[in-house]
Design a protein around this motif. Sequence first.
Motif, PDB file in Angstrom:
ATOM      1  N   GLN A  91       6.201  10.244   7.474  1.00  0.00           N
ATOM      2  CA  GLN A  91       7.170  11.328   7.511  1.00  0.00           C
ATOM      3  C   GLN A  91       6.664  12.421   8.440  1.00  0.00           C
ATOM      4  N   ALA A  92       7.506  13.376   8.777  1.00  0.00           N
ATOM      5  CA  ALA A  92       7.145  14.464   9.689  1.00  0.00           C
ATOM      6  C   ALA A  92       5.921  15.242   9.189  1.00  0.00           C
ATOM      7  N   ASN A  93       5.764  15.352   7.862  1.00  0.00           N
ATOM      8  CA  ASN A  93       4.637  16.111   7.304  1.00  0.00           C
ATOM      9  C   ASN A  93       3.359  15.272   7.203  1.00  0.00           C
ATOM     10  N   GLY A  94       3.399  14.004   7.669  1.00  0.00           N
ATOM     11  CA  GLY A  94       2.224  13.143   7.650  1.00  0.00           C
ATOM     12  C   GLY A  94       2.122  12.245   6.426  1.00  0.00           C
ATOM     13  N   ALA A  95       2.938  12.473   5.421  1.00  0.00           N
ATOM     14  CA  ALA A  95       2.918  11.632   4.229  1.00  0.00           C
ATOM     15  C   ALA A  95       3.458  10.247   4.594  1.00  0.00           C
ATOM     16  N   VAL A  96       2.881   9.206   3.970  1.00  0.00           N
ATOM     17  CA  VAL A  96       3.265   7.834   4.284  1.00  0.00           C
ATOM     18  C   VAL A  96       4.081   7.225   3.143  1.00  0.00           C
ATOM     19  N   VAL A  97       5.242   6.668   3.513  1.00  0.00           N
ATOM     20  CA  VAL A  97       6.123   5.964   2.578  1.00  0.00           C
ATOM     21  C   VAL A  97       5.895   4.473   2.803  1.00  0.00           C
ATOM     22  N   PHE A  98       5.541   3.722   1.749  1.00  0.00           N
ATOM     23  CA  PHE A  98       5.281   2.300   1.948  1.00  0.00           C
ATOM     24  C   PHE A  98       6.588   1.516   2.044  1.00  0.00           C
ATOM     25  N   LEU A  99       6.536   0.416   2.809  1.00  0.00           N
ATOM     26  CA  LEU A  99       7.693  -0.464   2.961  1.00  0.00           C
ATOM     27  C   LEU A  99       7.673  -1.512   1.864  1.00  0.00           C
ATOM     28  N   LYS A 100       8.847  -1.809   1.323  1.00  0.00           N
ATOM     29  CA  LYS A 100       8.921  -2.821   0.277  1.00  0.00           C
ATOM     30  C   LYS A 100      10.242  -3.552   0.371  1.00  0.00           C
ATOM     31  N   PRO A 101      10.268  -4.784  -0.167  1.00  0.00           N
ATOM     32  CA  PRO A 101      11.535  -5.510  -0.192  1.00  0.00           C
ATOM     33  C   PRO A 101      12.553  -4.762  -1.042  1.00  0.00           C
ATOM     34  N   GLU A 102      13.803  -4.933  -0.734  1.00  0.00           N
ATOM     35  CA  GLU A 102      14.893  -4.276  -1.455  1.00  0.00           C
ATOM     36  C   GLU A 102      14.999  -4.788  -2.891  1.00  0.00           C
ATOM     37  N   ARG A 103      14.501  -6.011  -3.141  1.00  0.00           N
ATOM     38  CA  ARG A 103      14.436  -6.572  -4.498  1.00  0.00           C
ATOM     39  C   ARG A 103      13.235  -7.501  -4.580  1.00  0.00           C
ATOM     40  N   ASP A 104      12.862  -7.906  -5.782  1.00  0.00           N
ATOM     41  CA  ASP A 104      11.710  -8.780  -5.973  1.00  0.00           C
ATOM     42  C   ASP A 104      11.928 -10.124  -5.287  1.00  0.00           C
ATOM     43  N   VAL A 105      10.871 -10.612  -4.663  1.00  0.00           N
ATOM     44  CA  VAL A 105      10.845 -11.934  -4.045  1.00  0.00           C
ATOM     45  C   VAL A 105       9.554 -12.605  -4.477  1.00  0.00           C
ATOM     46  N   ALA A 106       9.434 -13.894  -4.218  1.00  0.00           N
ATOM     47  CA  ALA A 106       8.212 -14.623  -4.569  1.00  0.00           C
ATOM     48  C   ALA A 106       7.016 -14.049  -3.805  1.00  0.00           C
ATOM     49  N   LEU A 107       5.892 -13.919  -4.509  1.00  0.00           N
ATOM     50  CA  LEU A 107       4.679 -13.411  -3.873  1.00  0.00           C
ATOM     51  C   LEU A 107       4.265 -14.323  -2.723  1.00  0.00           C
ATOM     52  N   GLY A 108       3.944 -13.719  -1.593  1.00  0.00           N
ATOM     53  CA  GLY A 108       3.531 -14.481  -0.417  1.00  0.00           C
ATOM     54  C   GLY A 108       4.672 -14.866   0.499  1.00  0.00           C
ATOM     55  N   THR A 109       5.912 -14.503   0.134  1.00  0.00           N
ATOM     56  CA  THR A 109       7.059 -14.839   0.986  1.00  0.00           C
ATOM     57  C   THR A 109       6.879 -14.216   2.364  1.00  0.00           C
ATOM     58  N   LYS A 110       7.110 -15.013   3.404  1.00  0.00           N
ATOM     59  CA  LYS A 110       6.939 -14.569   4.783  1.00  0.00           C
ATOM     60  C   LYS A 110       8.118 -13.698   5.227  1.00  0.00           C
ATOM     61  N   VAL A 111       7.797 -12.639   5.953  1.00  0.00           N
ATOM     62  CA  VAL A 111       8.802 -11.755   6.560  1.00  0.00           C
ATOM     63  C   VAL A 111       9.148 -12.339   7.920  1.00  0.00           C
TER      64      VAL A 111
END
Length: 112
Positions: A91-111
């Motif tokens: 963000q402009a103030n330097g804080a970081v927002v993590f990226l995440k899937p919009e809903r749960d998916v199987a662990l290890g699913t490739k983007v």
Amino acid sequence: MSDTTPYEAFSMVDMRAGRIARVELNTEARKPAYKIWIDFGDLGELSTSGQYTALYEAEELVGQMVIGAVNLGSRRIAGFKSEVLMLGVEQANGAVVFLKPERDVALGTKVF
């Protein structure tokens, strides 16, 4: 000059969905940061250090789905082994927002 196309270069980064398993404060870091362990299913649990303290309490991160680049190699960050790059936006103030899937998916699913 490289013959690699932008799409080929993008494809070289192996990004996967994972779930945060554990979070601790990284007291060795110069800037406030967490030590984060992420479960990527069959790929196992990988660790990283992230500057997410401005927006997130450690307890709030545990259980969250995230996106991580898992094939960039490992390095030491403030004395901690970082094996994955947890993706986020600043963000402009330097804080970081993590990226995440919009809903749960199987662990290890490739983007892709």
